[in-house]
Design a protein around this motif. Sequence first.
Motif, short mmCIF file in Angstrom:
data_model
loop_
_atom_site.label_atom_id
_atom_site.label_comp_id
_atom_site.label_asym_id
_atom_site.label_seq_id
_atom_site.Cartn_x
_atom_site.Cartn_y
_atom_site.Cartn_z
N ALA A 5 0.85 -1.18 0.00
CA ALA A 5 0.00 0.00 0.00
C ALA A 5 0.89 1.23 0.00
O ALA A 5 2.06 1.18 0.39
CB ALA A 5 -0.92 0.01 1.22
N ALA A 6 0.31 2.35 -0.46
CA ALA A 6 1.06 3.60 -0.45
C ALA A 6 0.12 4.74 -0.08
O ALA A 6 -1.05 4.75 -0.45
CB ALA A 6 1.70 3.88 -1.81
N VAL A 7 0.66 5.70 0.67
CA VAL A 7 -0.05 6.91 1.06
C VAL A 7 0.76 8.10 0.58
O VAL A 7 1.99 8.13 0.79
CB VAL A 7 -0.24 6.98 2.59
CG1 VAL A 7 -0.95 8.27 2.97
CG2 VAL A 7 -1.01 5.77 3.10
N VAL A 8 0.09 9.06 -0.06
CA VAL A 8 0.76 10.27 -0.53
C VAL A 8 -0.06 11.48 -0.09
O VAL A 8 -1.27 11.52 -0.32
CB VAL A 8 0.90 10.28 -2.07
CG1 VAL A 8 1.47 11.61 -2.56
CG2 VAL A 8 1.78 9.13 -2.54
N LEU A 9 0.59 12.47 0.54
CA LEU A 9 -0.06 13.68 1.00
C LEU A 9 0.75 14.89 0.55
O LEU A 9 1.98 14.88 0.63
CB LEU A 9 -0.18 13.70 2.53
CG LEU A 9 -0.90 12.51 3.19
CD1 LEU A 9 -0.83 12.62 4.71
CD2 LEU A 9 -2.35 12.42 2.73
N ALA A 10 0.05 15.92 0.07
CA ALA A 10 0.72 17.15 -0.36
C ALA A 10 -0.13 18.34 0.06
O ALA A 10 -1.36 18.23 0.18
CB ALA A 10 0.94 17.16 -1.87
N ASN A 11 0.52 19.49 0.27
CA ASN A 11 -0.22 20.67 0.73
C ASN A 11 -0.32 21.74 -0.35
O ASN A 11 0.20 22.83 -0.23
CB ASN A 11 0.39 21.24 2.02
CG ASN A 11 1.82 21.70 1.85
OD1 ASN A 11 2.55 21.18 1.02
ND2 ASN A 11 2.22 22.69 2.64
N CYS A 12 -0.99 21.37 -1.45
CA CYS A 12 -1.27 22.32 -2.52
C CYS A 12 -2.61 21.96 -3.16
O CYS A 12 -3.01 20.79 -3.15
CB CYS A 12 -0.17 22.35 -3.56
SG CYS A 12 0.33 20.73 -4.15
N THR A 13 -3.28 22.96 -3.71
CA THR A 13 -4.59 22.75 -4.30
C THR A 13 -4.52 21.91 -5.56
O THR A 13 -5.40 21.09 -5.83
CB THR A 13 -5.25 24.10 -4.61
OG1 THR A 13 -5.35 24.85 -3.39
CG2 THR A 13 -6.64 23.94 -5.19
N SER A 14 -3.48 22.11 -6.36
CA SER A 14 -3.26 21.29 -7.55
C SER A 14 -1.77 21.22 -7.79
O SER A 14 -0.99 21.97 -7.21
CB SER A 14 -3.97 21.90 -8.76
OG SER A 14 -3.47 23.20 -9.05
#
Length: 461
Positions: free
Chosen positions: A314-323
């Motif tokens: 499994a993989a989780v990806v998080l980013a702090n931008c709208t696009s």
Amino acid sequence: MTTLQEELLPGTRRALLHRIAVAQAEGRAPSLVATVVRGGEAVWTGARASAEGRAPDGNVQYRIGSITKTFTAVLVLRLRDEGVLDLGDPLEEHLPGTGAGEATIAELLAHSGGLAAETPGPWWERTPGTLRPDLADVLGERPFVHPVGRRFHYANPGYALLGALVEKVRGASWEEVLRREVLEPLGLRRTSVHPEAPHAEGWAVHPWADVMLPEPVEDLGRMAPAGQLWSTTDDLARFAAFLVGGDDRVLSAESLREMRTPAAPMGTADVASGYAYCLGLEIRHQDGLTLVGHTGSLPGFLACLVISLVDDVAAVVLANCTSGPAPFTVAADLVRIVAEAEPRIPAPWRPLRDAEPAVLELVGQWYWGTQAFALRWSADGGVSLEPLSGIGRRSRFRSNGDGTWTGLEGYYAGELLKPVRRPDGSVSHLDLGSFVFTRQPYDERAPVPGGVEPGGWRGIR
């Protein structure tokens, strides 16, 4: 910052780091953090941030948007498993007066209830939830845009209804029920309705200039069950492991298997793109991978959690931008890197504890008409039926404890497999949802529908 663990080879770890570095740089994300899970444990976490920023770790909260829907779906499945409701019940039966009560609970879970995609009025993700204090404000005067149950149409208001259903049945807020019944038992201490330090700030990155704008952080109010939650890659890694194996304190593995089964009628475009929606989970087929999970976005944040059951990765990806970065593509690539570089090592073969003569008698070759199948009995107590040619319907079956089995997948999911015996106790044939499987093609000793030509097999005359 990158956390390296000995379970993955150095080359694999570098490939993972390279992939997220490219995603963060090309996607112009202020920060991006990712975690890979294998065998139910986080085995790698990597992060990248702008030169001026500090790279996050797996304990930093990001807003996860629609991954919240999977948590809400778990709460609803718990109610079903307790016998409080049935997924086929109309919403009106348990939450009257909404104006959308003809949709069933399952249809709301699967986005096939015919509801509009969004709420009426101003953009709900960037305005206070106080603008929509009641469900009537969430649904508006025209809640339905399609016939109920006829097609898949992603509908955020449907999960607001499901959250209200949970509140009505439990007599407590959605937030309180979620914390008590899911977050605390699974040890998800860094998953919350409101941000808790350390957490990332949400940003909009200008499409034509390398400048940024802070995004507002709104309490979504009634829409919270559709997208409110904040979480970390550490917590979502634990949640991914739960979605695979279950936890009897929260939801059984069997109910989670049901959650992972497509439940919405797909349109032509969905089928062509390899997409299907289940009960609070998405399935995507991409480049030979079958991935189950959910994506999420809110202004200032992007998120994705995907699982390859076959590869146990499994993989989780998080980013702090709208696009910017494509979180699903990045997560899928992380899964692929591990699956290809370090293929899953199968568990050792083990024999059955007991050889039951009544079951052993059934294994081997069977025919449906002239097509050959093999029935196999595995160490988990179940049986599988599969075509010997490799082409045709196949399924695994769970034992019912009375000599019959229930199908778990494909065409035969939910269908009953049972041996039919002659008066002397010998097996005549297998009955599978009225299909007759015999030991020989069109066995004249079995009750083949339509009968068997008395003259038997023949050549050209």
